[in-house]
Design an enzyme around this catalytic site. Structure first.
Site, PDB file in Angstrom:
ATOM      1  N   ASN A  13       9.597  47.962 -58.420  1.00 44.98           N
ATOM      2  CA  ASN A  13       9.181  47.738 -59.708  1.00 44.98           C
ATOM      3  C   ASN A  13       9.956  46.148 -59.863  1.00 44.98           C
ATOM      4  O   ASN A  13      10.953  45.944 -60.091  1.00 44.98           O
ATOM      5  CB  ASN A  13       9.847  48.473 -60.698  1.00 44.98           C
ATOM      6  CG  ASN A  13       8.915  48.457 -61.950  1.00 44.98           C
ATOM      7  OD1 ASN A  13       9.384  48.929 -62.932  1.00 44.98           O
ATOM      8  ND2 ASN A  13       8.062  47.819 -62.107  1.00 44.98           N
ATOM      9  N   CYS A  74      11.842  48.706 -70.888  1.00 44.00           N
ATOM     10  CA  CYS A  74      11.564  49.041 -69.314  1.00 44.00           C
ATOM     11  C   CYS A  74      12.775  49.293 -68.753  1.00 44.00           C
ATOM     12  O   CYS A  74      13.758  48.517 -68.611  1.00 44.00           O
ATOM     13  CB  CYS A  74      10.732  47.762 -68.797  1.00 44.00           C
ATOM     14  SG  CYS A  74      10.700  47.758 -66.940  1.00 44.00           S
ATOM     15  N   CYS A 204       8.858  53.393 -62.252  1.00 43.18           N
ATOM     16  CA  CYS A 204       8.997  52.980 -63.384  1.00 43.18           C
ATOM     17  C   CYS A 204      10.261  53.883 -64.177  1.00 43.18           C
ATOM     18  O   CYS A 204      10.418  55.094 -64.104  1.00 43.18           O
ATOM     19  CB  CYS A 204       7.608  53.781 -64.127  1.00 43.18           C
ATOM     20  SG  CYS A 204       7.803  53.354 -65.940  1.00 43.18           S
ATOM     21  N   THR A 206      11.303  53.998 -67.329  1.00 39.09           N
ATOM     22  CA  THR A 206      11.187  54.964 -68.430  1.00 39.09           C
ATOM     23  C   THR A 206      10.227  56.247 -68.100  1.00 39.09           C
ATOM     24  O   THR A 206      10.247  57.395 -68.646  1.00 39.09           O
ATOM     25  CB  THR A 206      10.339  54.246 -69.691  1.00 39.09           C
ATOM     26  OG1 THR A 206       9.277  53.409 -69.058  1.00 39.09           O
ATOM     27  CG2 THR A 206      11.200  53.324 -70.333  1.00 39.09           C
TER      28      THR A 206
END
Length: 260
Positions: A13, A74, A204, A206
């Protein structure tokens, strides 16, 4: 405007990070979208700035989605920006302000380019998880809809994720969408469609946190890497939520005004 940037990724990410404490620049939607573009820019899932902060924080984190719009919290970005701040001279124990409030970060292991970072996430109220459609909705600093599927490896994450992300009846402001499947070794596999990126991302933070909380599985596997999510359940809330995972510095560069 010319400025130095740092390209980081947290389990794939990826983010452009700018030390904005002296620049004090507010990036426009067009600027961010161009910088994050994977053909005409640096290429990233988002852009973050390390801003000067008051009230005892080490810094403030400002996060922009790759479409140029201001984003919510984030998790991987928070871990990456903590590592970047440490590289810039801050300690291994950091306290910063994010979109959803204060976060503590700890650099567990770091060489010149990579390591592990542990990040505190927001508490979740006991009634903060609701069943909807064929899964669950939870806000872990960013909204997430979590749904269990069969054969996750071949599942149409982009097509189904885009459809659910825009389900206005359930999610008036849109949502991130996570698809999950328990692996034979007991770990939880997760693939995520992220709003603002409008595509599947390699990881990701979260989302990993959301999936761990709704399933009770602490060991999360995403396409870009593995995470550990720790938390404690109380009668009124889920507390002491921590996200731990890998962070890497990819490269350092300079963006020139002529590039915009």
């Amino acid at each position: 405007m010319d400025f130095c940037f740092y390209k980081f990724d947290g389990a794939g990410n990826d983010f452009v990070i700018v030390d904005n404490r002296r620049l004090n620049h507010r990036f426009s939607v067009d600027e961010v979208a161009r910088i994050c573009h994977r053909r005409f820019g640096v290429g990233a899932d988002g852009l973050m700035t390390i801003d000067a902060a008051s009230d005892g924080y080490d810094f403030e984190m400002r996060y922009y989605n790759s479409d140029g719009r201001i984003g919510s919290m984030c998790g991987n970005g928070g871990r990456c920006i903590a590592a970047c701040a440490h590289m810039l001279g801050m300690s291994k124990q950091l306290n910063f302000k994010g979109f959803d409030g204060p976060h503590d970060a700890e650099i567990l292991d770091w060489d010149q380019h990579r390591g592990m970072v542990r990040l505190s996430m927001r508490d979740i109220a006991a009634d903060g998880i609701r069943e909807c459609l064929d899964g669950w909705f939870i806000d872990t600093g960013s909204p997430h809809y979590v749904q269990q599927v069969v054969d996750l490896k071949h599942f149409d994450v982009v097509g189904e994720g885009r459809r659910l992300r825009h389900c206005k009846e359930q999610f008036p402001e849109g949502t991130n969408v996570d698809f999950i499947e328990t692996l034979p070794d007991g770990r939880l596999a997760v693939r995520t469609f992220e709003r603002g990126v409008e595509d599947e991302t390699w990881a990701c933070g979260t989302g990993a946190t959301a999936c761990a909380i709704v399933t009770g599985n602490h060991d999360i596997v995403m396409p870009g890497g593995s995470f550990r999510v720790d938390f404690e359940r109380a009668d009124d809330a889920i507390r002491k939520v921590f996200l731990t995972g890998p962070v890497s510095l990819n490269f350092i560069g300079t963006w020139t005004s002529s590039a915009v």
